[in-house]
Write a protein that holds these residues in place. Structure first.
Motif, PDB file in Angstrom:
ATOM      1  N   GLN A 167      56.893  50.035  47.153  1.00 15.62           N
ATOM      2  CA  GLN A 167      56.202  51.281  46.819  1.00 15.62           C
ATOM      3  C   GLN A 167      54.707  51.209  47.133  1.00 15.62           C
ATOM      4  OE1 GLN A 167      56.980  52.173  42.702  1.00 15.62           O
ATOM      5  NE2 GLN A 167      59.174  51.791  42.885  1.00 15.62           N
ATOM      6  N   ILE A 168      54.196  50.016  47.350  1.00 12.78           N
ATOM      7  CA  ILE A 168      52.765  49.828  47.581  1.00 12.78           C
ATOM      8  C   ILE A 168      52.494  49.799  49.081  1.00 12.78           C
ATOM      9  CG2 ILE A 168      50.810  48.282  47.227  1.00 12.78           C
ATOM     10  CD1 ILE A 168      52.137  47.347  44.673  1.00 12.78           C
ATOM     11  N   GLY A 169      51.607  50.690  49.508  1.00 10.80           N
ATOM     12  CA  GLY A 169      51.294  50.758  50.925  1.00 10.80           C
ATOM     13  C   GLY A 169      50.403  49.624  51.384  1.00 10.80           C
ATOM     14  N   GLU A 170      49.327  49.367  50.665  1.00  8.14           N
ATOM     15  CA  GLU A 170      48.373  48.325  51.020  1.00  8.14           C
ATOM     16  C   GLU A 170      47.858  47.698  49.740  1.00  8.14           C
ATOM     17  OE1 GLU A 170      45.365  49.829  53.722  1.00  8.14           O
ATOM     18  OE2 GLU A 170      46.674  51.507  54.170  1.00  8.14           O
ATOM     19  N   LEU A 171      47.549  46.397  49.807  1.00  9.50           N
ATOM     20  CA  LEU A 171      46.995  45.709  48.651  1.00  9.50           C
ATOM     21  C   LEU A 171      45.994  44.668  49.131  1.00  9.50           C
ATOM     22  CD1 LEU A 171      48.864  44.557  45.475  1.00  9.50           C
ATOM     23  CD2 LEU A 171      47.176  43.068  46.545  1.00  9.50           C
ATOM     24  N   TYR A 172      44.797  44.717  48.577  1.00  6.44           N
ATOM     25  CA  TYR A 172      43.752  43.751  48.881  1.00  6.44           C
ATOM     26  C   TYR A 172      43.271  43.124  47.574  1.00  6.44           C
ATOM     27  CZ  TYR A 172      43.547  46.478  53.215  1.00  6.44           C
ATOM     28  OH  TYR A 172      43.865  47.136  54.370  1.00  6.44           O
ATOM     29  N   HIS A 173      42.816  41.858  47.649  1.00  3.71           N
ATOM     30  CA  HIS A 173      42.226  41.230  46.476  1.00  3.71           C
ATOM     31  C   HIS A 173      41.257  40.144  46.917  1.00  3.71           C
ATOM     32  CE1 HIS A 173      44.573  37.534  47.026  1.00  3.71           C
ATOM     33  NE2 HIS A 173      45.608  38.313  47.309  1.00  3.71           N
ATOM     34  N   SER A 174      40.291  39.855  46.070  1.00  7.50           N
ATOM     35  CA  SER A 174      39.363  38.767  46.323  1.00  7.50           C
ATOM     36  C   SER A 174      40.019  37.444  45.953  1.00  7.50           C
ATOM     37  CB  SER A 174      38.078  38.970  45.505  1.00  7.50           C
ATOM     38  OG  SER A 174      38.390  39.002  44.120  1.00  7.50           O
ATOM     39  N   LEU A 175      39.390  36.336  46.294  1.00 12.18           N
ATOM     40  CA  LEU A 175      39.972  35.030  46.009  1.00 12.18           C
ATOM     41  C   LEU A 175      40.171  34.785  44.512  1.00 12.18           C
ATOM     42  CD1 LEU A 175      38.138  32.818  48.641  1.00 12.18           C
ATOM     43  CD2 LEU A 175      40.492  33.629  48.713  1.00 12.18           C
ATOM     44  N   PRO A 176      39.193  35.116  43.657  1.00 15.57           N
ATOM     45  CA  PRO A 176      39.421  34.916  42.209  1.00 15.57           C
ATOM     46  C   PRO A 176      40.211  36.056  41.563  1.00 15.57           C
ATOM     47  CG  PRO A 176      37.061  34.870  42.778  1.00 15.57           C
ATOM     48  CD  PRO A 176      37.798  35.477  43.930  1.00 15.57           C
ATOM     49  N   TYR A 177      40.652  37.020  42.372  1.00 17.24           N
ATOM     50  CA  TYR A 177      41.385  38.193  41.876  1.00 17.24           C
ATOM     51  C   TYR A 177      40.546  38.989  40.871  1.00 17.24           C
ATOM     52  CZ  TYR A 177      45.625  36.427  44.087  1.00 17.24           C
ATOM     53  OH  TYR A 177      46.553  35.989  45.016  1.00 17.24           O
TER      54      TYR A 177
END
Length: 332
Positions: free
Chosen positions: A224-234
């Motif tokens: 259901q999620i089109g795109e997901l980004y996160h930093s290294l420490p979340y």
């Protein structure tokens, strides 16, 4: 000559507006997010490869074996609760470490030490931390992390001081490099070593918790999620939820790295049908740009629930919220 002068004349505002390519402006905020995190994703892959190198694995394996040997040589492990874990006890551990090192230096051969000395050693457990005496003038802290009751990674931190009166320093560790251990060392270790030990444990557990929340959301709702980004420490998370009527962008920020819930949340719903209609109408009308609406109920859920729970709550009430906001062709 007359034609050249006409070309150089400045265009009117209406002409400039008419030439705007609205298709390239679609979801401008999402495009900005992509650009912001593109380098982060690339760097994440590079750093992940770096962390998997043999040297890093060797450090972990060496420290893990040393910690296991130290715990095996202890006569007992004492669980500490509340006020039992204090500066006085930490001072006692430091004193024991230096007394043991002095005895071995005086004997001239550590291998000839009587077994009675080893039987006097004690390991202390405080919550998710295990504190033990290592060889030399070193104190080892083993951090045990978990998620939803299941054990996760182990992390090590080795402290050392040349004498009982000197301040301790971080000699080596297996803590992820993107967590601010050196900053915490400078701020706390010399003035409040107990607080330093506790804070590192809080940083590690919060990092694992945020990471596992994202992993679980991808595992349960990845389709259901089109795109997901996160930093290294979340501590920075962005993802897109695509609905037939709207595109929902979610932005989460955790300014405090010991937090497992975000304190800065923004959830925007972009009306896709309204946007498509705007391209069939006059391109020169600035009012035809889609106007996003904030989903307050979704933001409240993300501030108070874990990410998987909040995601389920958002999806459950999404259609009703969209109908209320975009009924009549314009958002609230």
């Amino acid at each position: 000559m007359f034609e050249i002068m006409q070309v150089k004349q400045p265009k009117s505002l209406s002409q400039a507006m008419g030439e705007v390519n609205f298709m390239q402006e679609e979801d401008i905020r999402l495009e900005t997010t992509r650009a912001r995190f593109a380098n982060v994703v690339k760097r994440h892959a590079q750093l992940t490869e770096r962390l998997s190198r043999d040297s890093d694995k060797m450090i972990f394996e060496r420290l893990q074996k040393e910690f296991e040997a130290a715990r095996a040589s202890q006569s007992q492990e004492i669980n500490l609760d509340g006020e039992q874990w204090n500066d006085g006890l930490l001072a006692t551990v430091r004193e024991q470490v230096h007394m043991e090192a002095d005895r071995k230096t005086t004997s001239g051969d550590a291998n000839d030490m009587p077994t009675s000395h080893f039987q006097e050693k004690v390991t202390y457990r405080v919550g998710n931390k295990v504190i033990c005496c290592l060889e030399g003038t070193r104190i080892g802290i083993l951090y045990e992390t978990s998620f939803a009751g299941e054990p996760c990674e182990l992390y090590h931190c080795v402290l050392e001081s040349k004498s009982f009166l000197e301040k301790m320093t971080v000699l080596e560790h297996t803590i992820p490099f993107f967590l601010p251990i050196r900053e915490v060392e400078n701020d706390l270790l010399s003035s409040n070593a107990m607080r330093f030990i506790d804070h590192i444990g809080e940083l590690l557990q919060a990092y694992v918790d945020r990471r596992e929340q994202v992993r679980l959301v991808k595992e349960l709702y990845g389709n259901q999620i089109g795109e997901l980004y996160h930093s290294l420490p979340y501590h920075m998370i962005e993802f897109v939820l695509e609905d037939s009527d709207c595109k929902v962008t979610v932005s989460l920020r955790y300014p405090d790295l010991v937090s497992v819930l975000p304190t800065r949340v923004k959830v925007l719903a972009w009306p896709m049908h309204q946007y498509k209609k705007s391209h069939t109408s006059s391109a020169g009308a600035m009012g035809s740009q889609p106007i996003p609406a904030r989903l307050s109920y979704a933001e409240d859920a993300l501030r108070t629930m874990s990410l998987p729970e909040a995601y389920a709550e958002i999806v459950l009430n999404l259609q009703q919220a969209l109908q209320q906001m975009f009924q009549g062709g314009s958002p609230c």
